[in-house]
Write an enzyme that holds these catalytic residues in place. Structure first.
Site, PDB file in Angstrom:
ATOM      1  CG  HIS A  36      -1.659   1.247   1.484  1.00 51.64           C
ATOM      2  ND1 HIS A  36      -2.495   1.909   0.598  1.00 51.64           N
ATOM      3  CD2 HIS A  36      -1.600   2.040   2.586  1.00 51.64           C
ATOM      4  CE1 HIS A  36      -2.912   3.035   1.152  1.00 51.64           C
ATOM      5  NE2 HIS A  36      -2.386   3.144   2.352  1.00 51.64           N
ATOM      6  CG  HIS A  62       0.732   7.076   4.100  1.00 50.04           C
ATOM      7  ND1 HIS A  62       1.101   6.239   3.076  1.00 50.04           N
ATOM      8  CD2 HIS A  62      -0.544   6.715   4.421  1.00 50.04           C
ATOM      9  CE1 HIS A  62       0.107   5.426   2.794  1.00 50.04           C
ATOM     10  NE2 HIS A  62      -0.909   5.682   3.588  1.00 50.04           N
ATOM     11  CG  ASP A  63      -1.009   4.048   6.570  1.00 46.45           C
ATOM     12  OD1 ASP A  63      -1.655   4.958   7.140  1.00 46.45           O
ATOM     13  OD2 ASP A  63      -1.410   3.489   5.516  1.00 46.45           O
ATOM     14  CD  GLU A  66      -3.743   6.264  10.820  1.00 48.81           C
ATOM     15  OE1 GLU A  66      -3.560   7.445  10.476  1.00 48.81           O
ATOM     16  OE2 GLU A  66      -4.547   5.510  10.256  1.00 48.81           O
ATOM     17  CG  ASP A  67      -1.763   1.684  10.590  1.00 46.30           C
ATOM     18  OD1 ASP A  67      -2.603   2.048  11.439  1.00 46.30           O
ATOM     19  OD2 ASP A  67      -1.959   1.770   9.360  1.00 46.30           O
ATOM     20  CG  ASP A 123      -3.956   6.939   2.345  1.00 47.11           C
ATOM     21  OD1 ASP A 123      -3.817   5.718   2.110  1.00 47.11           O
ATOM     22  OD2 ASP A 123      -4.254   7.381   3.479  1.00 47.11           O
TER      23      ASP A 123
END
Ligand SMILES: Nc1nc2c(ncn2[C@@H]2O[C@H](COP(=O)(O)OP(=O)(O)O)[C@@H](OP(=O)(O)OP(=O)(O)O)[C@H]2O)c(=O)[nH]1
Ligand SMILES: [Mn+2]
Length: 180
Positions: A36, A62-63, A66-67, A123
């Site tokens: 992704h 980018h994630d 957050e993840d 995204d």
């Protein structure tokens, strides 16, 4: 591309791959999660014509905050303040309830920096295409349509960011009977 930007991008992609190493997408094949962020960076470069390396790095990362266990400070020390700031701008506060997080994305989208708006737009384009490709495990058709409706609200706040990407995402909304 200069040889140093090639090395920087490889360093960034390697960091993201290690951070996401144990994560999988929600599709029935459990695709490696790293597909992704790589795809989001590739949309920006290949379809959006973006050459700003810090935007491409932020897309790859980018994630991660957050993840995964990645912190903004870690990104800042490895990749610099601009990349860290863009990632911070596109990171949801996971301590908030999901409905609130979703609402805040719509509310905040128009106020993000141009660089963060580019990452958000790519995204969303990636995730909408992914939903058309296959339904995440356990998602009903209504939940998929609900994601399209919500994404159209976010993308409304990103207007004027990149004409090529906005045209492509608009096509997907039109196919779902939604207008931007
Ligand atoms: N379409 C799709 N999405 C998947 C898949 N696997 C994981 N995801 C991720 O799921 C998120 C969207 O699902 P939601 O239920 O709305 O959000 P949640 O993960 O916060 O619960 C996206 O997160 P995100 O990148 O942080 O973006 P967003 O929440 O800002 O949209 C997307 O990347 C998949 O197979 N297909
Ligand atoms: Mn994402």
């Amino acid at each position: 591309m200069s040889s140093s930007s090639t090395a920087v991008l490889l360093e960034t992609i390697n960091f993201a791959a290690e951070k996401h190493r144990n994560q999988r997408r929600k599709d029935p094949d459990a695709t490696p999660y790293i597909n992704h962020p790589i795809g989001v960076a590739r949309i920006l470069s290949h379809e959006g014509g973006i050459t700003d390396i810090e935007v491409l790095q932020a897309a790859l990362l980018h994630d991660t905050v957050e993840d995964t266990d990645t912190t903004i400070e870690e990104l800042e020390s490895l990749f610099g303040p601009t990349v860290a700031r863009i990632v911070q701008e596109v990171t949801d506060d996971k301590s908030l309830p999901k409905e609130e997080r979703k609402r805040l994305q719509v509310e905040h989208a128009p106020h993000r920096s141009h660089q963060a708006k580019l990452v958000k737009l790519a995204d969303k384009l990636y995730n909408l295409r992914d939903l058309n490709r296959c339904t995440p495990t356990g998602w009903t058709a209504e939940r998929v349509q609900g994601y399209f409706v919500w994404a159209s609200q976010v993308v409304k706040g990103l207007r004027g960011t990149n004409a090529a990407l906005e045209e492509k995402v608009q096509q997907l909304f039109l196919q779902r009977g939604l207008e931007l």
